[in-house]
Design an enzyme around this catalytic site. Structure first.
Site, PDB file in Angstrom:
ATOM      1  N   ASP A  38       0.872  -1.173   0.000  1.00 25.39           N
ATOM      2  CA  ASP A  38       0.000   0.000   0.000  1.00 25.39           C
ATOM      3  C   ASP A  38       0.913   1.227   0.000  1.00 25.39           C
ATOM      4  O   ASP A  38       2.141   1.107  -0.062  1.00 25.39           O
ATOM      5  CB  ASP A  38      -0.989  -0.032   1.163  1.00 25.39           C
ATOM      6  CG  ASP A  38      -0.344  -0.052   2.536  1.00 25.39           C
ATOM      7  OD1 ASP A  38       0.864   0.261   2.667  1.00 25.39           O
ATOM      8  OD2 ASP A  38      -1.059  -0.372   3.503  1.00 25.39           O
ATOM      9  N   CYS A  39       0.336   2.416   0.055  1.00 21.64           N
ATOM     10  CA  CYS A  39       1.146   3.634  -0.100  1.00 21.64           C
ATOM     11  C   CYS A  39       2.236   3.758   0.952  1.00 21.64           C
ATOM     12  O   CYS A  39       3.404   4.011   0.625  1.00 21.64           O
ATOM     13  CB  CYS A  39       0.256   4.870  -0.129  1.00 21.64           C
ATOM     14  SG  CYS A  39      -0.661   5.199   1.401  1.00 21.64           S
ATOM     15  N   SER A  40       1.887   3.559   2.215  1.00 19.78           N
ATOM     16  CA  SER A  40       2.881   3.718   3.275  1.00 19.78           C
ATOM     17  C   SER A  40       3.851   2.544   3.322  1.00 19.78           C
ATOM     18  O   SER A  40       5.025   2.719   3.658  1.00 19.78           O
ATOM     19  CB  SER A  40       2.201   3.915   4.627  1.00 19.78           C
ATOM     20  OG  SER A  40       1.325   2.845   4.903  1.00 19.78           O
ATOM     21  N   HIS A  89      -2.852   9.189   2.741  1.00 19.36           N
ATOM     22  CA  HIS A  89      -2.067   8.767   1.575  1.00 19.36           C
ATOM     23  C   HIS A  89      -0.710   9.452   1.598  1.00 19.36           C
ATOM     24  O   HIS A  89      -0.573  10.571   2.074  1.00 19.36           O
ATOM     25  CB  HIS A  89      -2.798   9.099   0.272  1.00 19.36           C
ATOM     26  CG  HIS A  89      -2.171   8.455  -0.927  1.00 19.36           C
ATOM     27  ND1 HIS A  89      -2.203   7.098  -1.138  1.00 19.36           N
ATOM     28  CD2 HIS A  89      -1.477   8.982  -1.955  1.00 19.36           C
ATOM     29  CE1 HIS A  89      -1.558   6.820  -2.253  1.00 19.36           C
ATOM     30  NE2 HIS A  89      -1.102   7.946  -2.774  1.00 19.36           N
ATOM     31  N   HIS A 101       3.932   6.503  -6.188  1.00 19.89           N
ATOM     32  CA  HIS A 101       3.193   6.021  -5.026  1.00 19.89           C
ATOM     33  C   HIS A 101       2.493   4.724  -5.373  1.00 19.89           C
ATOM     34  O   HIS A 101       2.312   4.397  -6.541  1.00 19.89           O
ATOM     35  CB  HIS A 101       2.189   7.067  -4.547  1.00 19.89           C
ATOM     36  CG  HIS A 101       1.197   7.497  -5.592  1.00 19.89           C
ATOM     37  ND1 HIS A 101      -0.101   7.812  -5.280  1.00 19.89           N
ATOM     38  CD2 HIS A 101       1.289   7.673  -6.932  1.00 19.89           C
ATOM     39  CE1 HIS A 101      -0.755   8.170  -6.375  1.00 19.89           C
ATOM     40  NE2 HIS A 101       0.067   8.097  -7.380  1.00 19.89           N
TER      41      HIS A 101
END
Length: 132
Positions: A38-40, A89, A101
């Site tokens: 995921d983004c993180s 996000h 990203h």
């Protein structure tokens, strides 16, 4: 050709490293640069490759680093997006008005133009200490 100062040289390495994972899948809760993140998780794994601990969630990541105005964003800086005051996000600025990203299940790890709408916070995140 762009010549980088010491900080920028590291960021050039990080953004180049991140770009090799373009097209790989988005997976909610994932941290694998090849099998899905995921983004993180994407940000955490990219920075971890260079020995930099960011924290796991976008909110954890936003609480670290050195806040900067958007006008000072350089390649390798983190950009955080929010719904209201809730950060949800994160992406890595790569330069030329673009971020990389882990976007959505449909697009996976992708490069998009920087959108300032809903932009909540920008951070230098190399070895800059947190300012108190």
């Amino acid at each position: 050709l762009h010549l980088c100062d010491r900080r920028q040289r590291q960021m050039c390495k990080e953004t180049a490293y991140a770009q090799q994972f373009l097209g790989n899948p988005y997976v909610y809760g994932g941290t694998s640069l090849t099998k899905g993140a995921d983004c993180s998780g994407f940000v955490m794994s990219v920075f971890s490759h260079f020995g930099i601990s960011t924290g796991r969630s976008s909110r954890d990541q936003a609480a670290r680093g050195k806040a900067i105005p958007v006008s000072e964003v350089k390649p390798g800086d983190l950009l955080f997006y929010a719904s209201g005051s809730y950060i949800n996000h994160v992406g890595i600025y790569v330069g030329n008005g673009k971020i990389i990203h882990s976007s959505t299940p449909a697009t996976g790890i992708a490069m998009h133009r920087l959108i300032t709408e809903h932009l909540a916070r920008q951070l230098h995140f190399l070895t800059d200490p947190v300012e108190t």
